[in-house]
Design a protein around this motif. Structure first.
Motif, PDB file in Angstrom:
ATOM      1  N   MET A  71       0.837  -1.174   0.000  1.00 23.74           N
ATOM      2  CA  MET A  71       0.000   0.000   0.000  1.00 23.74           C
ATOM      3  C   MET A  71       0.880   1.234   0.000  1.00 23.74           C
ATOM      4  O   MET A  71       1.883   1.299   0.682  1.00 23.74           O
ATOM      5  N   SER A  72       0.470   2.222  -0.731  1.00 21.43           N
ATOM      6  CA  SER A  72       1.212   3.464  -0.826  1.00 21.43           C
ATOM      7  C   SER A  72       1.000   4.308   0.421  1.00 21.43           C
ATOM      8  O   SER A  72      -0.068   4.294   1.022  1.00 21.43           O
ATOM      9  N   ASP A  73       2.043   5.046   0.823  1.00 15.77           N
ATOM     10  CA  ASP A  73       1.918   5.958   1.955  1.00 15.77           C
ATOM     11  C   ASP A  73       1.242   7.260   1.543  1.00 15.77           C
ATOM     12  O   ASP A  73       0.843   8.050   2.385  1.00 15.77           O
ATOM     13  N   THR A  74       1.118   7.500   0.246  1.00 14.88           N
ATOM     14  CA  THR A  74       0.502   8.712  -0.252  1.00 14.88           C
ATOM     15  C   THR A  74      -0.977   8.463  -0.503  1.00 14.88           C
ATOM     16  O   THR A  74      -1.344   7.541  -1.229  1.00 14.88           O
ATOM     17  N   LYS A  75      -1.821   9.280   0.097  1.00 14.45           N
ATOM     18  CA  LYS A  75      -3.255   9.131  -0.086  1.00 14.45           C
ATOM     19  C   LYS A  75      -3.705  10.024  -1.235  1.00 14.45           C
ATOM     20  O   LYS A  75      -3.181  11.117  -1.422  1.00 14.45           O
ATOM     21  N   PRO A  76      -4.699   9.576  -1.990  1.00 13.44           N
ATOM     22  CA  PRO A  76      -5.205  10.413  -3.076  1.00 13.44           C
ATOM     23  C   PRO A  76      -5.904  11.644  -2.496  1.00 13.44           C
ATOM     24  O   PRO A  76      -6.337  11.629  -1.344  1.00 13.44           O
ATOM     25  N   PRO A  77      -6.015  12.696  -3.284  1.00 13.95           N
ATOM     26  CA  PRO A  77      -6.671  13.904  -2.777  1.00 13.95           C
ATOM     27  C   PRO A  77      -8.150  13.640  -2.487  1.00 13.95           C
ATOM     28  O   PRO A  77      -8.774  12.758  -3.080  1.00 13.95           O
ATOM     29  N   LEU A  78      -8.687  14.422  -1.562  1.00 16.59           N
ATOM     30  CA  LEU A  78     -10.114  14.329  -1.259  1.00 16.59           C
ATOM     31  C   LEU A  78     -10.918  14.847  -2.444  1.00 16.59           C
ATOM     32  O   LEU A  78     -10.437  15.686  -3.210  1.00 16.59           O
ATOM     33  N   PRO A 128     -16.925  11.176  -6.578  1.00 14.10           N
ATOM     34  CA  PRO A 128     -16.379   9.888  -6.129  1.00 14.10           C
ATOM     35  C   PRO A 128     -15.053  10.048  -5.379  1.00 14.10           C
ATOM     36  O   PRO A 128     -14.277  10.943  -5.682  1.00 14.10           O
ATOM     37  N   TRP A 129     -14.845   9.213  -4.404  1.00 10.74           N
ATOM     38  CA  TRP A 129     -13.590   9.203  -3.659  1.00 10.74           C
ATOM     39  C   TRP A 129     -12.611   8.293  -4.376  1.00 10.74           C
ATOM     40  O   TRP A 129     -12.931   7.120  -4.633  1.00 10.74           O
ATOM     41  N   PRO A 130     -11.422   8.787  -4.666  1.00  9.41           N
ATOM     42  CA  PRO A 130     -10.397   7.898  -5.231  1.00  9.41           C
ATOM     43  C   PRO A 130     -10.043   6.819  -4.203  1.00  9.41           C
ATOM     44  O   PRO A 130      -9.940   7.103  -3.009  1.00  9.41           O
ATOM     45  N   ARG A 131      -9.890   5.605  -4.662  1.00 11.77           N
ATOM     46  CA  ARG A 131      -9.616   4.486  -3.760  1.00 11.77           C
ATOM     47  C   ARG A 131      -8.136   4.121  -3.785  1.00 11.77           C
ATOM     48  O   ARG A 131      -7.457   4.268  -4.789  1.00 11.77           O
ATOM     49  N   ILE A 132      -7.675   3.630  -2.668  1.00 11.88           N
ATOM     50  CA  ILE A 132      -6.299   3.174  -2.521  1.00 11.88           C
ATOM     51  C   ILE A 132      -6.297   1.666  -2.795  1.00 11.88           C
ATOM     52  O   ILE A 132      -7.072   0.927  -2.173  1.00 11.88           O
ATOM     53  N   PRO A 133      -5.456   1.195  -3.704  1.00 15.69           N
ATOM     54  CA  PRO A 133      -5.413  -0.262  -3.952  1.00 15.69           C
ATOM     55  C   PRO A 133      -4.939  -1.013  -2.701  1.00 15.69           C
ATOM     56  O   PRO A 133      -3.995  -0.593  -2.044  1.00 15.69           O
ATOM     57  N   ILE A 134      -5.608  -2.093  -2.387  1.00 15.18           N
ATOM     58  CA  ILE A 134      -5.278  -2.901  -1.208  1.00 15.18           C
ATOM     59  C   ILE A 134      -5.024  -4.338  -1.646  1.00 15.18           C
ATOM     60  O   ILE A 134      -5.834  -4.931  -2.351  1.00 15.18           O
ATOM     61  N   ASP A 135      -3.925  -4.898  -1.194  1.00 16.39           N
ATOM     62  CA  ASP A 135      -3.622  -6.304  -1.442  1.00 16.39           C
ATOM     63  C   ASP A 135      -4.396  -7.126  -0.421  1.00 16.39           C
ATOM     64  O   ASP A 135      -4.160  -7.017   0.784  1.00 16.39           O
ATOM     65  N   THR A 136      -5.346  -7.919  -0.878  1.00 16.09           N
ATOM     66  CA  THR A 136      -6.167  -8.731   0.019  1.00 16.09           C
ATOM     67  C   THR A 136      -5.802 -10.213  -0.024  1.00 16.09           C
ATOM     68  O   THR A 136      -6.536 -11.047   0.501  1.00 16.09           O
ATOM     69  N   HIS A 168     -11.730  15.317   8.928  1.00 19.41           N
ATOM     70  CA  HIS A 168     -12.378  16.611   9.153  1.00 19.41           C
ATOM     71  C   HIS A 168     -12.318  17.518   7.923  1.00 19.41           C
ATOM     72  O   HIS A 168     -13.129  18.433   7.800  1.00 19.41           O
ATOM     73  N   ALA A 169     -11.376  17.273   7.029  1.00 20.93           N
ATOM     74  CA  ALA A 169     -11.249  18.100   5.825  1.00 20.93           C
ATOM     75  C   ALA A 169     -12.262  17.718   4.752  1.00 20.93           C
ATOM     76  O   ALA A 169     -12.548  18.519   3.860  1.00 20.93           O
ATOM     77  N   ALA A 170     -12.825  16.538   4.845  1.00 19.42           N
ATOM     78  CA  ALA A 170     -13.774  16.071   3.823  1.00 19.42           C
ATOM     79  C   ALA A 170     -15.127  16.742   4.008  1.00 19.42           C
ATOM     80  O   ALA A 170     -15.574  16.962   5.131  1.00 19.42           O
ATOM     81  N   SER A 171     -15.772  17.032   2.898  1.00 20.38           N
ATOM     82  CA  SER A 171     -17.098  17.651   2.978  1.00 20.38           C
ATOM     83  C   SER A 171     -18.194  16.609   3.200  1.00 20.38           C
ATOM     84  O   SER A 171     -19.334  16.954   3.466  1.00 20.38           O
ATOM     85  N   GLY A 172     -17.872  15.364   3.077  1.00 20.67           N
ATOM     86  CA  GLY A 172     -18.811  14.260   3.293  1.00 20.67           C
ATOM     87  C   GLY A 172     -18.071  12.954   3.081  1.00 20.67           C
ATOM     88  O   GLY A 172     -16.938  12.942   2.621  1.00 20.67           O
ATOM     89  N   TRP A 173     -18.709  11.858   3.418  1.00 21.01           N
ATOM     90  CA  TRP A 173     -18.068  10.554   3.288  1.00 21.01           C
ATOM     91  C   TRP A 173     -19.013   9.604   2.595  1.00 21.01           C
ATOM     92  O   TRP A 173     -20.210   9.594   2.873  1.00 21.01           O
ATOM     93  N   GLN A 180     -17.465   1.362  -2.643  1.00 23.13           N
ATOM     94  CA  GLN A 180     -17.410   1.178  -4.087  1.00 23.13           C
ATOM     95  C   GLN A 180     -16.080   0.517  -4.386  1.00 23.13           C
ATOM     96  O   GLN A 180     -15.025   1.102  -4.181  1.00 23.13           O
ATOM     97  N   ALA A 181     -16.145  -0.725  -4.830  1.00 20.10           N
ATOM     98  CA  ALA A 181     -14.921  -1.472  -5.097  1.00 20.10           C
ATOM     99  C   ALA A 181     -14.145  -0.857  -6.247  1.00 20.10           C
ATOM    100  O   ALA A 181     -14.754  -0.325  -7.174  1.00 20.10           O
ATOM    101  N   PRO A 182     -12.816  -0.907  -6.188  1.00 15.88           N
ATOM    102  CA  PRO A 182     -12.028  -0.459  -7.327  1.00 15.88           C
ATOM    103  C   PRO A 182     -12.414  -1.226  -8.575  1.00 15.88           C
ATOM    104  O   PRO A 182     -12.913  -2.358  -8.506  1.00 15.88           O
ATOM    105  N   ALA A 183     -12.173  -0.628  -9.732  1.00 13.86           N
ATOM    106  CA  ALA A 183     -12.593  -1.217 -11.009  1.00 13.86           C
ATOM    107  C   ALA A 183     -12.100  -2.644 -11.172  1.00 13.86           C
ATOM    108  O   ALA A 183     -12.759  -3.484 -11.772  1.00 13.86           O
ATOM    109  N   THR A 184     -10.938  -2.986 -10.611  1.00 12.37           N
ATOM    110  CA  THR A 184     -10.379  -4.334 -10.771  1.00 12.37           C
ATOM    111  C   THR A 184     -11.168  -5.386 -10.003  1.00 12.37           C
ATOM    112  O   THR A 184     -11.072  -6.559 -10.285  1.00 12.37           O
ATOM    113  N   GLU A 185     -11.953  -4.992  -8.997  1.00 14.81           N
ATOM    114  CA  GLU A 185     -12.724  -5.941  -8.204  1.00 14.81           C
ATOM    115  C   GLU A 185     -14.158  -6.084  -8.685  1.00 14.81           C
ATOM    116  O   GLU A 185     -14.872  -6.955  -8.232  1.00 14.81           O
ATOM    117  N   GLN A 186     -14.651  -5.208  -9.541  1.00 11.93           N
ATOM    118  CA  GLN A 186     -16.070  -5.231  -9.919  1.00 11.93           C
ATOM    119  C   GLN A 186     -16.380  -6.317 -10.902  1.00 11.93           C
ATOM    120  O   GLN A 186     -15.648  -6.887 -11.561  1.00 11.93           O
TER     121      GLN A 186
END
Length: 102
Positions: free
Chosen positions: A1-8, A15-23, A86-91, A96-102
């Motif tokens: 997993m990357s230490d850099t988070k996508p922008p809000l 849509p919220w950009p998703r962080i790829p997760i190795d499951t 707290h910086a997000a305007s909503g959650w 929503q699964a990343p495109a690779t999981e759908q």
């Protein structure tokens, strides 16, 4: 997993950009999932647990998630990114699964 988070997202319903997760079974996520799952299952199915008390499913799910999160936080295995939260305007409330999981 990357230490850099996508922008809000710029706006509340964007849509919220998703962080790829190795499951995979040898990933850290898998181990964390097992720890959290055990905590939640123990809470729900224990002798005084929600299942034994015949509580509504929604109550069981909400409290099982709470128990799992508390357990992981108390062990120091996860942290809350308060600044980002707290910086997000909503959650988004639905995953929503990343495109690779759908």
């Amino acid at each position: 997993m990357s230490d850099t988070k996508p922008p809000l997202p710029a706006r509340t319903f964007d849509p919220w950009p998703r962080i790829p997760i190795d499951t995979s079974p040898d990933s850290d996520f898998y181990r964390l999932d097992r720890i959290a799952g055990s905590a939640a299952t123990g809470w729900a199915l224990g002798p005084d647990g929600a299942y034994a008390q015949n509580r509504p499913l929604a109550d069981i799910v909400d409290n099982a998630v709470r128990e799992a999160l508390l357990h992981l936080l108390e062990l120091g295995l996860i942290d809350i990114d308060s600044e980002r939260m707290h910086a997000a305007s909503g959650w988004p409330t639905r995953r929503q699964a990343p495109a690779t999981e759908q």
